[in-house]
Write a protein that holds these residues in place. Structure first.
Motif: not given
Length: 511
Positions: A248-273
């Motif tokens: 509950r404390l975490t939710e209060l700090m983050i707010g409604q906006k964060a709860e509605q945020a959609a997860a962004r998919a990771s970009t596939p990795p390129g060559p190891l650098m």
């Protein structure tokens, strides 16, 4: 060498410090919005909020470092106004800031003497300091706090918790009724942090109102009586800590906006650098892989070790571990080593260690690659300007002229100049600490776009940020650190604001 729970005879009478309808803005940007806050004597009041929520500005208002644009402060029902920090101290309000402000080679008693406003004098000796009386006063403060620290010992010989005790003792010399502790446990290991929490309880037992600023939610739930949460400059919640769950404390700090945020998919990795193997910033070891086309974020509270990971890759701190670049082991002991390996570094302290404030924007852009525009050791002024104009246009850097001192630019535009410096040097990897710290919302978005553009072009970014919003907006892969150990590793799509904030704060059961 630890704090105790024993309360001395006699406590302060009940007192209340109140902020009412506090508003403050910087150049038209509102950072506090009608904030109300009441701190009672004899309580530990947690002041919470993510970075940029307004906590620091509110503390400055309470301690006289800033005058609010509107609103008022009152003490025991009487309106007060603090034109200076000294006025706030005289009214019974003291603050201990997050970073240590001690003289390591001086003794404990000399450190307290250095900032004391009232020092016992010997009139018979040309008003010299009465060292015996001063030593007794220092010992009295330490006894009152219930800590066992030798006042004659140099601060450099003390442990982290004891150094924090010394700073608190210094603040207590003014006999405050209210003490603001800004992230007092941020850089401490668990045992040392526990000692500081115990000391806070001792102060509470003496009737002192303690304001506890912290990102460590587990410690808040252990020690605090009440809480107030700021979000985007506004007070969004306040109440009793009893009965609150970590979730509950975490939710209060983050707010409604964060709860509605959609997860962004990771970009596939390129060559190891770049590979880090058997690396360490504390007791444990960890591995990190950097791929082309990806942003890798390391995050954690101050003192978690996450910032050190970026500093090691950038060569600012010698690497404890092994680094492999293109299949070959490389040395990372100095910034020059990193640059030779194609790694550019942007430090967290932009003004102190990143830019050269009195030099022009053009010079700052080219500091890492002056050889490219030099002949026989002489820098081509024409090439310097042409390059600066190119990046000024490409990165949309707002400046009067490329030859103007960089100190004339806003924080966001200074950060863009730092990015331009790495681009001009044609580094393939960027190690960047707190890329949008002190940057307004518009500049933050532009800097994020620049970093994503860099990786989209085949580069790789290793990012340190304490801002969970920033981490989730930028990163493809996230490593979470706590107390010098890597405790979690996940791709972006497997994290949200709630789970990441809980991991950073050490509240694992909410994930």
């Amino acid at each position: 060498m630890s704090a105790t729970w024993s309360a001395p005879a006699g406590t302060l009478p009940a007192s209340v410090l109140r902020a009412e309808s506090i508003v403050h803005d910087y150049s038209g940007v509102v950072v506090l919005r009608e904030v109300d806050l009441a701190i009672r004597g004899g309580e530990i009041h947690a002041l919470l909020g993510q970075n940029g929520s307004g906590k620091s500005t509110l503390i400055k208002v309470l301690t006289g470092a800033l005058s609010p644009s509107s609103g008022q402060l009152s003490l025991d029902g009487q309106e007060v106004s603090f034109a200076t920090p000294q006025a706030s101290t005289s009214a019974g309000i003291a603050v201990v800031h997050q970073n240590y402000n001690l003289f390591p080679e001086l003794s404990v008693e000399k450190n307290l003497l250095a900032t004391a406003s009232k020092v016992p004098r010997r009139r018979a000796a040309l008003n010299a300091i009465d060292e015996r009386s001063w030593r007794a006063k220092v010992q009295g403060v330490l006894d009152r706090l219930g800590v066992s620290v030798d006042a004659a010992v140099k601060v450099s010989e003390l442990g982290p918790a004891e150094r924090k005790f010394v700073e608190i003792a210094r603040a207590m010399l003014s006999e405050p009724r209210f003490l603001i502790l800004d992230e007092p446990t941020a850089s401490l290991e668990p045992d040392a942090a526990t000692q500081v929490l115990d000391l806070m309880r001792t102060l509470r037992a003496q009737g002192i109102g303690v304001v506890f600023v912290s990102h460590r939610l587990d410690e808040v739930l252990q020690a605090a009586d009440r809480y107030s949460i700021l979000r985007d400059g506004a007070l969004v919640a306040t109440g009793e800590v009893a009965g609150l769950t970590p979730s509950r404390l975490t939710e209060l700090m983050i707010g409604q906006k964060a709860e509605q945020a959609a997860a962004r998919a990771s970009t596939p990795p390129g060559p190891l650098m770049l590979q880090l193997r058997k690396s360490s910033v504390g007791a444990g070891h960890f591995d990190v892989d950097l791929h082309a086309g990806q942003v890798v974020a390391v995050t954690g509270l101050v003192g978690s070790g996450a910032a050190t990971v970026v500093s090691m890759v950038g060569g600012d701190v010698p690497l404890d571990g092994q680094a492999v670049r293109d299949g070959q082991s490389i040395r990372l002991r100095h910034v020059r080593d990193a640059q030779k390996a194609g790694i550019g570094f942007i430090p967290e302290d932009r003004k102190g260690r990143g830019v050269v404030l009195m030099q022009s924007c053009a010079v700052n852009m080219s500091l890492s690659s002056l050889a490219r525009i030099s002949r026989a050791g002489m820098v081509s002024a024409r090439s310097l300007r042409q390059r600066a104009e190119h990046f000024r246009s490409r990165l949309q850097i707002k400046m009067g002229d490329v030859n103007a001192p960089i100190s004339s630019l806003s924080g966001g535009n200074q950060q863009k100049v730092m990015v331009a410096r790495l681009l001009a040097a044609q580094f393939q990897i960027m190690a960047v600490a707190e890329p949008s710290q002190g940057v307004d919302i518009g500049g933050r978005s532009q800097i994020h776009d620049l970093l994503r553009e860099f990786v989209d072009g085949g580069g790789s970014v290793l990012l340190f940020s304490t801002d969970t919003d920033e981490v989730l907006a930028l990163a493809d892969t996230v490593y979470v650190f706590r107390h010098g150990e890597m405790i979690h590793h996940a791709d972006r799509e497997h994290l949200d604001e709630h789970s990441l904030a809980a991991l950073v704060a050490g509240v694992h059961e909410t994930v």
